[in-house]
Design an enzyme around this catalytic site. Structure first.
Site, mmCIF file in Angstrom:
data_model
loop_
_atom_site.group_PDB
_atom_site.id
_atom_site.type_symbol
_atom_site.label_atom_id
_atom_site.label_comp_id
_atom_site.label_asym_id
_atom_site.label_seq_id
_atom_site.Cartn_x
_atom_site.Cartn_y
_atom_site.Cartn_z
ATOM 1 N N ASP A 140 -6.364 5.266 -3.035
ATOM 2 C CA ASP A 140 -7.458 5.100 -1.902
ATOM 3 C C ASP A 140 -8.002 6.134 -1.366
ATOM 4 O OD1 ASP A 140 -8.914 3.323 -0.331
ATOM 5 O OD2 ASP A 140 -7.586 3.128 1.167
ATOM 6 N N ARG B 268 -14.676 7.907 0.596
ATOM 7 C CA ARG B 268 -14.611 8.860 1.797
ATOM 8 C C ARG B 268 -14.595 10.122 1.106
ATOM 9 N NH1 ARG B 268 -9.642 6.568 4.658
ATOM 10 N NH2 ARG B 268 -9.558 5.316 2.898
ATOM 11 N N ARG C 239 -20.802 7.157 -3.262
ATOM 12 C CA ARG C 239 -19.365 6.552 -3.142
ATOM 13 C C ARG C 239 -18.645 6.710 -4.648
ATOM 14 N NH1 ARG C 239 -16.822 3.738 0.450
ATOM 15 N NH2 ARG C 239 -15.912 2.470 -1.339
ATOM 16 N N HIS D 102 -15.299 7.743 -7.237
ATOM 17 C CA HIS D 102 -14.504 6.813 -8.250
ATOM 18 C C HIS D 102 -14.235 7.701 -9.553
ATOM 19 C CE1 HIS D 102 -14.551 3.574 -5.424
ATOM 20 N NE2 HIS D 102 -15.822 3.269 -5.607
ATOM 21 N N LEU E 200 6.345 6.313 -21.484
ATOM 22 C CA LEU E 200 6.023 5.794 -20.047
ATOM 23 C C LEU E 200 5.274 4.662 -19.983
ATOM 24 C CD1 LEU E 200 5.475 6.624 -16.734
ATOM 25 C CD2 LEU E 200 3.290 7.754 -17.662
ATOM 26 N N ARG F 103 0.578 5.467 -1.054
ATOM 27 C CA ARG F 103 -0.866 4.944 -0.700
ATOM 28 C C ARG F 103 -1.744 6.373 -0.169
ATOM 29 N NH1 ARG F 103 -4.025 -0.236 1.402
ATOM 30 N NH2 ARG F 103 -6.028 0.686 1.360
ATOM 31 N N ARG G 238 -1.284 0.347 4.693
ATOM 32 C CA ARG G 238 -1.237 -1.233 4.425
ATOM 33 C C ARG G 238 -0.936 -1.315 3.112
ATOM 34 N NH1 ARG G 238 -6.899 -1.063 7.053
ATOM 35 N NH2 ARG G 238 -8.354 -0.731 5.030
ATOM 36 N N GLU H 258 10.556 2.315 -1.245
ATOM 37 C CA GLU H 258 10.419 3.276 -0.238
ATOM 38 C C GLU H 258 8.723 3.469 -0.168
ATOM 39 O OE1 GLU H 258 12.802 4.161 1.731
ATOM 40 O OE2 GLU H 258 14.205 3.210 0.688
HETATM 41 C C1 IPE Z 1 -6.728 -1.384 -2.127
HETATM 42 O O1 IPE Z 1 -7.952 -0.445 -1.496
HETATM 43 C C2 IPE Z 1 -7.185 -1.667 -3.548
HETATM 44 C C3 IPE Z 1 -7.301 -0.513 -4.599
HETATM 45 C C4 IPE Z 1 -6.929 0.822 -4.341
HETATM 46 C C5 IPE Z 1 -7.792 -1.079 -5.931
HETATM 47 P P1 IPE Z 1 -9.214 -0.910 -0.635
HETATM 48 O O2 IPE Z 1 -9.914 0.382 -0.211
HETATM 49 O O3 IPE Z 1 -10.018 -1.987 -1.497
HETATM 50 O O4 IPE Z 1 -8.266 -1.698 0.533
HETATM 51 P P2 IPE Z 1 -8.524 -2.098 1.717
HETATM 52 O O5 IPE Z 1 -9.434 -3.389 1.812
HETATM 53 O O6 IPE Z 1 -9.275 -1.162 2.789
HETATM 54 O O7 IPE Z 1 -7.368 -2.492 2.514
HETATM 55 C C1 IPE Z 2 -10.304 3.208 -3.471
HETATM 56 O O1 IPE Z 2 -11.325 3.994 -2.984
HETATM 57 C C2 IPE Z 2 -10.853 2.533 -5.150
HETATM 58 C C3 IPE Z 2 -11.053 1.421 -5.076
HETATM 59 C C4 IPE Z 2 -10.543 0.437 -4.097
HETATM 60 C C5 IPE Z 2 -11.725 0.724 -6.316
HETATM 61 P P1 IPE Z 2 -12.198 3.574 -2.009
HETATM 62 O O2 IPE Z 2 -13.396 3.136 -2.774
HETATM 63 O O3 IPE Z 2 -11.533 2.197 -1.537
HETATM 64 O O4 IPE Z 2 -12.336 4.400 -1.038
HETATM 65 P P2 IPE Z 2 -12.617 4.531 0.475
HETATM 66 O O5 IPE Z 2 -11.250 3.740 1.039
HETATM 67 O O6 IPE Z 2 -13.807 3.636 0.797
HETATM 68 O O7 IPE Z 2 -12.753 5.921 0.940
HETATM 69 MG MG MG Z 3 -10.582 2.020 0.483
#
Ligand code: IPE
Ligand code: IPE
Ligand code: MG
Length: 254
Positions: free
Chosen positions: A26, A30, A39, A43, A137, A193, A199, A212
């Protein structure tokens, strides 16, 4: 019969290197925003971190690495972002499979497949078939995955296989776990995470029962081998009691 023992039915063995690491990748958006980039640039950069994590896990002797790439709820994102992610997914699958195969990595995908375009499903099937005999792996990508979906699909599959179930009491852990999407792997030892949120976001709900948990503010594209070492160092400090007392653990060690 389940392949791996459940942490709630028996106490699993604990090793200093986690056997199974599961990660929520995640913070891509940002990371990009901080750099005044779109954004999707986050990715794209995030794919580099995946490569580095695979390498690190191979070096460390981690047997299973599971990455949350796209949740069942991520379909709610703007269509442009969803379609960029799908494109990135298929390109990465097609490009990386040869290298993964050379590294003896077995690739598995968990999640729904019926909402993906046919070319994505084909790329998944090809990648899985090509690497299925590898033993270095096991890299699992969770895509269109949701923990609630997993528990429900397992329940449905169990009832389909055994419509003659005499009593509801017969549905126990032993009966259900072979139908879960990750029945081929032990439960995760360490969950990481990135991106600062504390979460689970509907990831492996059943399988994380005794895992853990480690949360870091580092955005996924900045997560690296050094950050993974910190997470593992934290994991090594934990006392995994599985319901028992600290004293019982010390007595057992003598
Ligand atoms: C969780 O990330 C899913 C993945 C990393 C694929 P999100 O960024 O979508 O999670 P929420 O919705 O903020 O909890
Ligand atoms: C996780 O990064 C990637 C996916 C959920 C696909 P985000 O895209 O959720 O990035 P933030 O949380 O908005 O920074
Ligand atoms: Mg996110």
């Amino acid at each position: 019969m389940a392949l791996f023992q459940s942490s709630t039915s028996a106490v699993p063995a604990v090793a200093s290197v986690p056997r199974h690491v599961a990660m929520i990748m995640d913070g891509n958006g940002r990371w990009a925003k901080k750099r005044f980039l779109p954004r999707v640039a986050g990715h794209k950069q995030g794919v580099e971190t995946i490569r580095e994590m695979v390498k690190a896990c191979l070096d460390l002797g981690v047997e299973y690495l599971t990455l949350f790439a796209f949740s069942s709820e991520n379909w709610r994102r703007p269509p442009d972002e969803v379609s960029f992610l799908m494109g990135l997914f298929i390109a990465a699958l097609e490009r990386e499979v040869v290298k993964l195969d050379e590294k003896n990595v077995r690739l598995r995908l968990i999640g729904r497949r019926d909402r993906f375009a046919p070319e994505i499903v084909r790329a998944i099937e090809t990648a899985e078939a090509r690497t299925q005999g590898n033993q270095g792996l096991t890299l699992t990508i969770a895509a269109d995955y949701g923990g609630r979906w997993d528990i429900l699909q397992a329940t449905r599959a169990l009832l389909r296989d055994r419509p003659d179930f005499a009593a509801e009491q017969e549905i126990d852990e032993e009966a259900l776990t072979p139908y879960l999407a990750m029945a081929y792997a032990p439960e995760p030892d360490l969950f990481i995470r990135t991106g600062g949120e504390a979460r689970i976001s509907n990831f492996l709900l059943w399988q994380l029962a005794y895992t853990e948990l480690y949360f870091t503010d580092v955005f996924w594209p900045d997560f690296d081998r050094g950050q993974l070492d910190l997470a593992i160092a934290s994991y090594r400090q934990r006392e995994r009691r599985f319901g028992r007392t600290s004293e019982q653990l010390k007595d057992a060690a003598c």
